[in-house]
Design a protein around this motif. Structure first.
Motif, mmCIF file in Angstrom:
data_model
loop_
_atom_site.group_PDB
_atom_site.id
_atom_site.type_symbol
_atom_site.label_atom_id
_atom_site.label_comp_id
_atom_site.label_asym_id
_atom_site.label_seq_id
_atom_site.Cartn_x
_atom_site.Cartn_y
_atom_site.Cartn_z
ATOM 1 N N GLU A 373 0.844 -1.109 -0.088
ATOM 2 C CA GLU A 373 -0.001 0.133 0.000
ATOM 3 C C GLU A 373 1.034 1.390 -0.027
ATOM 4 N N ALA A 374 0.369 2.397 -0.373
ATOM 5 C CA ALA A 374 0.936 3.611 -0.411
ATOM 6 C C ALA A 374 1.379 4.037 1.124
ATOM 7 N N GLY A 375 2.565 4.448 1.351
ATOM 8 C CA GLY A 375 3.105 4.760 2.386
ATOM 9 C C GLY A 375 3.677 3.617 3.392
ATOM 10 N N GLU A 376 3.692 2.291 2.586
ATOM 11 C CA GLU A 376 4.241 1.236 3.443
ATOM 12 C C GLU A 376 5.678 1.216 3.179
ATOM 13 N N THR A 377 6.614 0.494 4.222
ATOM 14 C CA THR A 377 7.975 0.681 3.879
ATOM 15 C C THR A 377 8.242 -0.748 3.439
ATOM 16 N N VAL A 378 9.351 -0.627 2.310
ATOM 17 C CA VAL A 378 9.650 -1.855 1.713
ATOM 18 C C VAL A 378 11.217 -1.748 1.348
ATOM 19 N N SER A 379 11.761 -2.940 0.924
ATOM 20 C CA SER A 379 13.149 -2.998 0.689
ATOM 21 C C SER A 379 13.352 -2.659 -0.903
ATOM 22 N N VAL A 380 14.321 -2.179 -1.312
ATOM 23 C CA VAL A 380 14.589 -1.926 -2.713
ATOM 24 C C VAL A 380 15.906 -2.242 -2.819
ATOM 25 N N ASP A 381 16.101 -2.857 -4.214
ATOM 26 C CA ASP A 381 17.679 -3.163 -4.486
ATOM 27 C C ASP A 381 17.890 -1.776 -5.478
ATOM 28 N N LEU A 382 18.861 -1.058 -5.014
ATOM 29 C CA LEU A 382 19.225 0.479 -5.483
ATOM 30 C C LEU A 382 20.120 0.102 -6.895
ATOM 31 N N LEU A 383 19.726 0.608 -8.026
ATOM 32 C CA LEU A 383 20.512 0.515 -9.269
ATOM 33 C C LEU A 383 21.522 1.644 -9.669
ATOM 34 N N LYS A 384 21.226 2.741 -8.613
ATOM 35 C CA LYS A 384 21.904 3.731 -8.555
ATOM 36 C C LYS A 384 22.758 4.222 -7.092
ATOM 37 N N PRO A 385 23.701 4.942 -7.430
ATOM 38 C CA PRO A 385 24.465 5.232 -5.846
ATOM 39 C C PRO A 385 23.402 5.729 -4.910
ATOM 40 N N ILE A 386 23.467 5.398 -3.608
ATOM 41 C CA ILE A 386 22.949 5.935 -2.436
ATOM 42 C C ILE A 386 22.964 7.356 -2.321
ATOM 43 N N GLU A 387 24.314 7.835 -2.621
ATOM 44 C CA GLU A 387 24.677 9.389 -2.328
ATOM 45 C C GLU A 387 23.362 10.001 -3.355
ATOM 46 N N ARG A 388 23.412 9.424 -4.484
ATOM 47 C CA ARG A 388 22.304 10.359 -5.445
ATOM 48 C C ARG A 388 21.187 10.433 -5.157
ATOM 49 N N MET A 389 20.592 9.882 -4.139
ATOM 50 C CA MET A 389 19.113 9.686 -3.624
ATOM 51 C C MET A 389 18.894 11.023 -2.770
ATOM 52 N N SER A 390 20.308 11.466 -2.065
ATOM 53 C CA SER A 390 20.069 12.517 -1.293
ATOM 54 C C SER A 390 20.233 14.072 -1.967
ATOM 55 N N ARG A 391 20.472 13.691 -3.288
ATOM 56 C CA ARG A 391 20.791 14.859 -4.175
ATOM 57 C C ARG A 391 19.711 14.700 -5.234
ATOM 58 N N THR A 392 18.515 14.210 -4.826
ATOM 59 C CA THR A 392 17.386 14.022 -5.772
ATOM 60 C C THR A 392 16.237 14.705 -5.332
#
Length: 632
Positions: A373-392
């Motif tokens: 459901e929307a708002g649910e916490t799930v695991s994800v396999d990142l395909l791009k650098p984790i550092e990029r997420m903080s710059r998105t």
């Protein structure tokens, strides 16, 4: 025993920073060339790439079966099959175009032939069922890939599907490697393969004896032929270092000796804008320097990041529905808001190639699960650098084509910053702000009581404030119609015409609220309008349906109508604003977007799209005055 002392003992990050800045100031940058799209894998775009056609360009079947008019299957079941004769049905395979007199597909499993000309149907279908609509994957005029983006194989499929035949890309750097010393040389093949994997053009020179004149001649040749020069075994201790003397004569040395182990003997030199790097002969040290020095310079050349997979926890912005019979892999965009990662599921389906190139991560839905459901916490396999997420930058809410332009301008001006958009409608955007799941929400909610936009909704849902409403654009909404307006539609009242096919936006979005209001105002029963419940998520998707001939009208913005060369009947000019929570407003990435919003370049892009007015973009609207506080 003699200990060799290097002239410098520079910290790696500081040395790399100074080296990069120095090279950029000298003109270290790529050229631009045009290549056929089928030869563009792993190249980097020099400008944004826009689709020239829709994909699919006409309705197509999603499975093997028979195409027909959905109404012919009414009440069909296992107990009461419906019998049809050709030409009431047409056999189709997956990907086949849907004939003009058909609007649905019954899968083969739900049919049985009585003869080559007669068939029984055991299941009813609704209009559009098992049919991919025009522009479901790509709409003509939509941005397929932004500036300075690596063209992954999936992007090739998206570009070809979008009608692109050639693409403008950055030139690949030619990197020369000069091995110095005696044979055998094991590093040349290893370094060359690594540089090839990083999508450069390696050029390996013959082994050069450790003699100054020989080294000088080899370096001069490499400087004429390459964008970067690497000297193997050219910076070691223990013997007279002829490479250091040659680099000093032909150019300059920034530092000789890094504060790392292994890799300490590394030499960072340059000739104009061409880096000349002395690499230790030890294979382990050499690979470390390639990864820590050379690869960042390649990244600088291309202005891109490289993938670094990692599993992490994310919060979903939209639900993911899945069949419990299958393990499903759902691609998502990921950005960081506050202290949590936010993931927005991308368009799904075997034919949707754009999800492959846009994905930041992959969510695995187990076989026994029906989804999340929307708002649910799930695991994800990142395909791009984790550092990029903080710059998105995460933008959720109402769709507008200007968001793609903002995203492209942000990344072009600041190559380490990105922007992801999730189209969930204006109301969905407000709720995302309330839940702390977005940096910005696009909104254009019309209050039919007083004729204003956005402010009353924000006062109601944010009585304590803690948000800022930012003026973005004024845009023209109206009826998008086929070229020439063949049905002579002049107002919403004409939408009730016999045989007219309407295409709508999803519930909760501002455009849907507007058309619902107009219907109510005119006293029109929406059930009298065929297709009123046919929902699309974006203005361009609505326009694509009309341009492709599967719909006769839809409400949308003028820019989408112009993009598809449609006729347009203006209805109103509305406010499209950006809602920003206070905790996000001061973020550097948000301020950079607001700066772009105020720029002349943004104004020029908006003028090119058409149908917009700019008054005071990027300024804060007054929402919570004294009267508003009393009402709250």
């Amino acid at each position: 025993m003699t200990t060799f002392n290097y002239p410098t003992n520079a910290p790696l990050k500081e040395a790399l920073r100074k080296f990069r800045e120095l090279l950029i100031s000298e003109g270290f940058s790529p050229g631009i060339e045009t290549v056929p799209v089928d030869q563009a894998a792993y190249r980097v775009t020099s400008e944004a790439v826009y689709a020239t056609i829709c994909s699919p360009y006409r309705p197509v079947s999603t499975m093997d079966g028979i195409a027909l008019a959905a109404g012919l299957t009414y009440n069909a079941s296992d107990d009461h099959p419906v019998t049809l004769c050709k030409p009431q049905f047409v056999p189709v395979y997956t990907g086949d175009p849907i004939p003009d007199n058909c609007n649905a597909v019954v899968r083969n499993e739900d049919t049985a032939y009585e003869s080559p000309e007669t068939i029984q149907i055991f299941s009813s279908v609704s209009p559009k069922q098992n049919v991919r609509q025009i522009g479901e994957d790509i709409c003509a005029g939509e941005m397929i890939l932004g500036s300075f983006m690596e063209i992954a194989p999936a992007a090739l499929g998206a570009m070809i599907s979008g009608g692109i035949t050639e693409v403008s890309v950055l030139t690949r750097p030619v990197i020369g490697y000069i091995p110095i010393g005696a044979a055998p040389d094991s590093n040349s093949s290893m370094f060359s393969s690594t540089l090839t994997e990083w999508h450069t053009i390696p050029r390996v020179y013959p082994i050069v004896p450790d003699e100054k004149d020989e080294i000088r001649a080899a370096v001069k040749m490499a400087l004429r032929e390459c964008d970067m020069v690497l000297l193997g075994s050219g910076s070691s201790a223990g013997r007279e270092n002829n490479a250091v003397s040659v680099i000093s004569e032909l150019g300059s040395i920034l530092c000789h000796g890094l504060a790392i182990k292994p890799g300490k003997p590394t030499l960072l030199g340059y000739h104009g804008c061409i880096p000349v790097i002395g690499i230790p002969g030890n294979p382990v040290s050499g690979l470390i320097i390639l990864e820590e020095i050379v690869r960042p310079l390649i990244n600088e050349w291309y202005r891109i990041d490289h993938p670094d997979k990692r599993i992490c926890e994310v919060t979903l912005t939209k639900p993911i529905k899945s069949s419990p019979r299958y393990e499903e892999f759902v691609r998502v965009r990921v950005g960081e808001v506050g202290d949590k990662l936010i993931a927005s599921p991308l368009n799904r389906g075997s034919g949707v190639v754009t999800s492959l190139m846009k994905a930041d991560g992959l969510v695995r839905v187990p076989e026994e699960s029906t989804g999340y459901e929307a708002g649910e916490t799930v695991s994800v396999d990142l395909l791009k650098p984790i550092e990029r997420m903080s710059r998105t930058l995460v933008v959720t809410g109402s769709h507008d084509m200007l968001l793609d332009e903002l995203a492209d301008m942000l990344h072009a001006k600041y190559p380490d910053l990105y922007m992801m958009s999730s189209h969930v409608g204006s109301m969905g955007g407000l709720m995302a702000v309330k839940r702390g799941e977005t940096h910005i929400a696009g909104t254009h909610l019309f209050d039919e009581k007083n004729g204003t936009y956005n402010t009353s909704f924000i006062r109601k849902r944010f009585p304590k404030g803690n948000v800022k409403l930012i003026e973005c654009v004024y845009r023209v909404q109206g009826l998008m119609l086929p070229k020439g307006n063949p049905r002579d539609i002049r107002s919403v009242r004409d939408l009730t015409g016999k045989g007219l096919r309407y295409v709508n936006r999803q519930r909760g979005c501002g455009t849907r609220i507007l058309i619902d209001y107009l219907m109510k105002k005119e006293g029109i029963d929406t059930e009298s309008i065929y297709g009123y419940d046919h929902e699309e998520m974006t203005h361009t998707a609505v326009a694509a349906q009309i341009a492709g001939g599967t719909a006769d009208a839809g409400l949308g913005v003028m820019s989408a109508a112009r993009l598809y060369d449609l006729d347009f009947v203006p209805i109103c000019t509305e406010q499209y604003d950006l809602l920003i929570p206070d905790e996000a407003y001061e973020l550097d990435i948000v301020q950079k977007v607001l700066e772009i919003l105020k720029s002349d370049e943004f104004a020029a892009r908006i003028e090119k799209l058409g149908g917009y007015e700019l008054h005071h973009p990027g300024t804060i609207r007054r929402v919570f005055d004294d009267q508003a506080a009393k009402e709250a």
